[in-house]
Design an enzyme around this catalytic site. Sequence first.
Site, PDB file in Angstrom:
ATOM      1  CG  HIS A  63     130.347 119.580   4.262  1.00 45.14           C
ATOM      2  ND1 HIS A  63     129.907 118.872   3.162  1.00 45.14           N
ATOM      3  CD2 HIS A  63     129.435 119.337   5.260  1.00 45.14           C
ATOM      4  CE1 HIS A  63     128.792 118.221   3.475  1.00 45.14           C
ATOM      5  NE2 HIS A  63     128.485 118.495   4.732  1.00 45.14           N
ATOM      6  CG  ASP A  65     135.959 119.293   2.743  1.00 39.98           C
ATOM      7  OD1 ASP A  65     134.852 119.571   3.248  1.00 39.98           O
ATOM      8  OD2 ASP A  65     136.068 118.741   1.633  1.00 39.98           O
TER       9      ASP A  65
HETATM   10 ZN   LIG Z   1     134.332 118.846   0.237  1.00 38.91          ZN
HETATM   11 ZN   LIG Z   2     130.818 118.961   1.111  1.00 37.28          ZN
END
Ligand SMILES: [Zn+2]
Ligand SMILES: [Zn+2]
Length: 301
Positions: A63, A65
């Site tokens: 992901h 982030d």
């Molecule tokens: Zn995250």
């Molecule tokens: Zn995640």
Amino acid sequence: MLKVTILGSGGAIPRTCRELVSALIEVDRYRILIDPSEGVTRRLEAIGVSALRLTHVMVTHLHADHVNGLPGLLATMLMLSRVTPLTIIGPVGISDLVPASVNSSFKVNLIELKPTDKVTLIDAADNVELRYVTTRHTIQNNSYLVTLKRPVGRFNPVKARELGVPVAYWRRIQMGETVKLPDGRVIEPSMIMDDIGAKSLSVAYTGDTAPSGSLVDLARGSTILIHDSSYLPSDVNEARSRGHSTCVDAALDAREAGVGLLVLTHISYRYGCEYHWDFLKCAASIFPRTLVASDGLVISV
Ligand SMILES: [Zn+2]
Ligand SMILES: [Zn+2]
């Protein structure tokens, strides 16, 4: 010694008071960056750690982030003419994020981990061991365990002086190393350290995860557990649908795993920093040895 620096403690979207989630683990000769989130190179620089000094980059999952800072970090290493090898560990697909061009400057040891529900050894060298298990998230998320296997105890400088051990050797002995002195004598840690035992120091780092039995297996007995705590209990339904934990989930995992210290991280963007105490009260009522991560927090054991 095992040292953890929280480089970011926020989930999904950065806030003024919380950068995106990331941590640096320093143990023995290893400097392990977990989750190279956006802007992580600058945050490393802010604590005086050059990108050249990293030995490992470990990615929990893909992901944005957690991984958007990786290209910039590698580019910085190229610009700084890195020559020492770097180990990058991550889930299936991590290799797509590592441009072939980095290998022209330094060797990348790329370890792409398949999903597993069993705690699995990744690497064991010197006195450090790396393990992982795949936990419950919306995509493959690996939780990691870093263990310093050396015996630990209290360094006794009186004994060191009595044995005539030069101060230059003290730190190595403190770290559990057996050293050979210039006069040929071999000094083992047990000759100088008090209360020495086979106890290990370890830190477990969950990445993004809903409660997971395999995570408890990984973290069992660890010194520090850094746990996804994206939500307060009022948002538990959202936590479940998005594959995350609440502060209650994190505290229950810490209690079941019998860890030494729980650190809550990946606090959702929706909670401003004034919610710090809400998270602390929530988890500490179940597991008292709890800290809420803040950016720049350093824990040394
Ligand atoms: Zn995250
Ligand atoms: Zn995640």
